[in-house]
Design a protein around this motif. Structure first.
Motif, PDB file in Angstrom:
ATOM      1  N   ALA A 160      -4.237  54.763  21.116  1.00 48.34           N
ATOM      2  CA  ALA A 160      -4.129  55.485  22.386  1.00 48.34           C
ATOM      3  C   ALA A 160      -3.426  56.813  22.257  1.00 48.34           C
ATOM      4  O   ALA A 160      -3.310  57.565  23.206  1.00 48.34           O
ATOM      5  CB  ALA A 160      -3.373  54.622  23.404  1.00 48.34           C
ATOM      6  N   LEU A 161      -2.953  57.154  21.037  1.00 46.72           N
ATOM      7  CA  LEU A 161      -2.113  58.329  20.869  1.00 46.72           C
ATOM      8  C   LEU A 161      -2.866  59.636  20.775  1.00 46.72           C
ATOM      9  O   LEU A 161      -2.267  60.692  20.793  1.00 46.72           O
ATOM     10  CB  LEU A 161      -1.251  58.178  19.608  1.00 46.72           C
ATOM     11  N   GLY A 162      -4.192  59.622  20.607  1.00 44.84           N
ATOM     12  CA  GLY A 162      -4.920  60.879  20.439  1.00 44.84           C
ATOM     13  C   GLY A 162      -4.704  61.802  21.613  1.00 44.84           C
ATOM     14  O   GLY A 162      -4.639  61.371  22.747  1.00 44.84           O
TER      15      GLY A 162
ATOM     16  N   THR B  44     -11.864  58.419  18.498  1.00 45.25           N
ATOM     17  CA  THR B  44     -10.554  58.127  17.924  1.00 45.25           C
ATOM     18  C   THR B  44     -10.131  56.676  18.138  1.00 45.25           C
ATOM     19  O   THR B  44      -9.673  56.003  17.202  1.00 45.25           O
ATOM     20  CB  THR B  44      -9.493  59.076  18.532  1.00 45.25           C
ATOM     21  N   THR B  45     -10.260  56.174  19.359  1.00 48.22           N
ATOM     22  CA  THR B  45      -9.843  54.805  19.643  1.00 48.22           C
ATOM     23  C   THR B  45     -10.705  53.801  18.905  1.00 48.22           C
ATOM     24  O   THR B  45     -10.201  52.863  18.284  1.00 48.22           O
ATOM     25  CB  THR B  45      -9.887  54.532  21.156  1.00 48.22           C
ATOM     26  N   ALA B  46     -12.025  53.979  18.960  1.00 53.83           N
ATOM     27  CA  ALA B  46     -12.934  53.048  18.290  1.00 53.83           C
ATOM     28  C   ALA B  46     -12.701  53.041  16.785  1.00 53.83           C
ATOM     29  O   ALA B  46     -12.794  51.994  16.142  1.00 53.83           O
ATOM     30  CB  ALA B  46     -14.385  53.411  18.599  1.00 53.83           C
ATOM     31  N   LEU B  47     -12.386  54.204  16.228  1.00 56.28           N
ATOM     32  CA  LEU B  47     -12.165  54.295  14.788  1.00 56.28           C
ATOM     33  C   LEU B  47     -11.000  53.407  14.359  1.00 56.28           C
ATOM     34  O   LEU B  47     -11.093  52.641  13.392  1.00 56.28           O
ATOM     35  CB  LEU B  47     -11.886  55.747  14.396  1.00 56.28           C
ATOM     36  N   THR B  48      -9.900  53.495  15.084  1.00 51.87           N
ATOM     37  CA  THR B  48      -8.730  52.707  14.705  1.00 51.87           C
ATOM     38  C   THR B  48      -8.987  51.219  14.891  1.00 51.87           C
ATOM     39  O   THR B  48      -8.575  50.393  14.075  1.00 51.87           O
ATOM     40  CB  THR B  48      -7.504  53.147  15.516  1.00 51.87           C
ATOM     41  N   ASN B  49      -9.687  50.860  15.951  1.00 48.12           N
ATOM     42  CA  ASN B  49     -10.030  49.454  16.168  1.00 48.12           C
ATOM     43  C   ASN B  49     -10.955  48.938  15.072  1.00 48.12           C
ATOM     44  O   ASN B  49     -10.800  47.809  14.590  1.00 48.12           O
ATOM     45  CB  ASN B  49     -10.692  49.279  17.534  1.00 48.12           C
TER      46      ASN B  49
END
Length: 415
Positions: free
Chosen positions: A18-20, A75-80
């Motif tokens: 969530a930090l992006g 960004t969120t999907a990448l980290t997940n």
């Protein structure tokens, strides 16, 4: 450091995701690795297979003698996806991560330290590298950095009799803002939204007052929040800052009605196309000098692989991407990245001398997870942006809001 169990890892990684500070969209299917194919994940779905970025990645693969199978997620999907791949033991060879997520994934045991990997990080700026460090080890290398400064509308400043070069500290900035208001114009806009973007924009003032993220209710922290609160209370800044994202703040500035806007390197091209002459100044620290600003940008990281023999080629990919020329090419491709090494910065200034203020800003910038905050940062940040919201809305005084924030952060990080 004690490793997290997988359920707790999931929570930590989702927090980091969530930090992006800017949103991206779309993703492609997950790739499969083969001996002569190396998998590469990045958060740039806006750059398709025909883009200059994709061609650059493929060129580094060719130089290393392998084929790159690139997948772009938001960004969120990448980290997940990185979390899932780590659970399944099927991580890609390379992941470009938003810098606050690096320490979280490292803490989860998913990333290879650069020292274990055999990559020398000495040439990278220490302040930028620190955003990807945990317990003294670097778990990635920055492909570049962006950060914040104050854009100004020269037409408004000229009309108000303000010389931007005269702004050296908070007192001179406040004097300039008051002159603008007296001239009948709007003084400054920024983003104080109740998300990571709000924390990102508050940090230069927080750090510039001498405050530390481990003590949200220090007298220095209160001074920083009092500054913002006074601007809204006195009509120096609009009430809209409470809900402004960085994008909406920039849209306000582009109307030509505001003298100043706090925003980032990624607006360089847009500022050049504005209907009025623009410039930038560094965000001043309270007592003078440049305030540390938070770094944005991605790190190249190497997930742990079962077949450690793949690391030799992966190292070649990383070295190709981070030569001085490679860092300049990245900066040019994205139009808002400043190289993360002194050689790269000199090279990009040779091509575009107007970037010098941004190079200076990046050199004095600071990672949000620096000071070994690691997985504690998202919890501290949430407490901080909550305090900012309370103070600017009038729900609490700056001191009371930050006192509650410190209690919230202490409880969250000790839990």
């Amino acid at each position: 450091m004690t490793r997290l169990s997988w359920p707790r890892r999931a929570t930590a990684v989702l927090a980091a995701a969530a930090l992006g500070v800017s949103g991206l969209t779309a993703c492609s299917s997950e790739p499969e690795a083969a001996d002569g194919t190396y998998t590469w994940w990045d958060p740039y779905p806006q750059h398709d297979a025909s883009s200059a970025w994709a061609k650059r990645v493929n060129a580094c693969g060719e130089q290393a003698g392998v084929t790159i199978n690139r997948t772009a997620y938001d960004t969120t999907a990448l980290t997940n996806q990185a979390l899932l791949a780590g659970q399944e033991g099927n991580a890609p060879d390379v992941i470009l991560l938003d810098n606050p997520a690096v320490s979280t994934l490292a803490d989860a045991g998913m990333l290879t330290a650069m020292s274990d990997f055999g990559l020398d990080t000495a040439r990278f700026d220490k302040n930028l590298l620190a955003a990807g460090e945990l317990d003294g080890k670097a778990y990635g290398i920055p492909i570049g950095a962006n950060t914040l400064a104050l854009f100004y509308n020269k037409r408004i400043l000229d009309g108000a009799g303000v010389d931007p070069a005269s702004i050296k500290d908070w007192a001179s900035l406040n004097a300039a803002l008051q002159k603008v208001k007296t001239s009948g114009k709007k003084a400054i806009t920024f983003s104080a939204i109740g998300t990571e973007e709000g924390s990102f924009q508050f940090l230069p003032w927080f750090w510039g007052a001498g405050a530390q993220l481990t003590q949200l209710d220090s007298p220095q922290a209160v001074e920083a929040l009092q500054l913002w609160t006074s601007w809204v209370r006195d009509g120096i800044a609009p009430n809209s800052v409470i809900s402004n994202s960085q994008n909406t703040t920039w849209e306000e500035f582009l109307t030509g009605e505001f003298a100043f806007a706090e925003n980032g390197t990624w607006q360089i091209d847009s500022a050049a196309k504005a209907d009025f002459p623009t410039g930038i100044i560094q965000i001043p620290a309270k007592s003078g000098g440049t305030a540390p600003t938070p770094t944005g940008g991605e790190f190249i990281t190497v997930p742990v692989q079962k077949d450690t023999g793949r690391y030799d080629t992966t190292k070649k990919l990383l070295e190709c991407m981070t030569t001085p020329e490679g860092l300049v090419e990245t900066g040019t491709t994205f139009a808002y990245y400043i190289p993360s090494t002194a050689d790269g910065q000199q090279a990009i200034l040779a091509k575009n001398p107007s970037l010098k203020p941004w190079v200076d800003a990046v050199r004095s910038a600071k990672g949000r997870t620096s000071d070994n905050l690691g997985t504690d940062y998202p919890k501290i940040s949430e407490a901080m942006w909550t305090a900012v919201q309370k103070a600017l809305s009038g729900a609490a005084t700056p001191a009371a809001a930050l006192s509650a924030a410190q209690s919230q952060a202490k409880s969250a990080t000790n839990g």
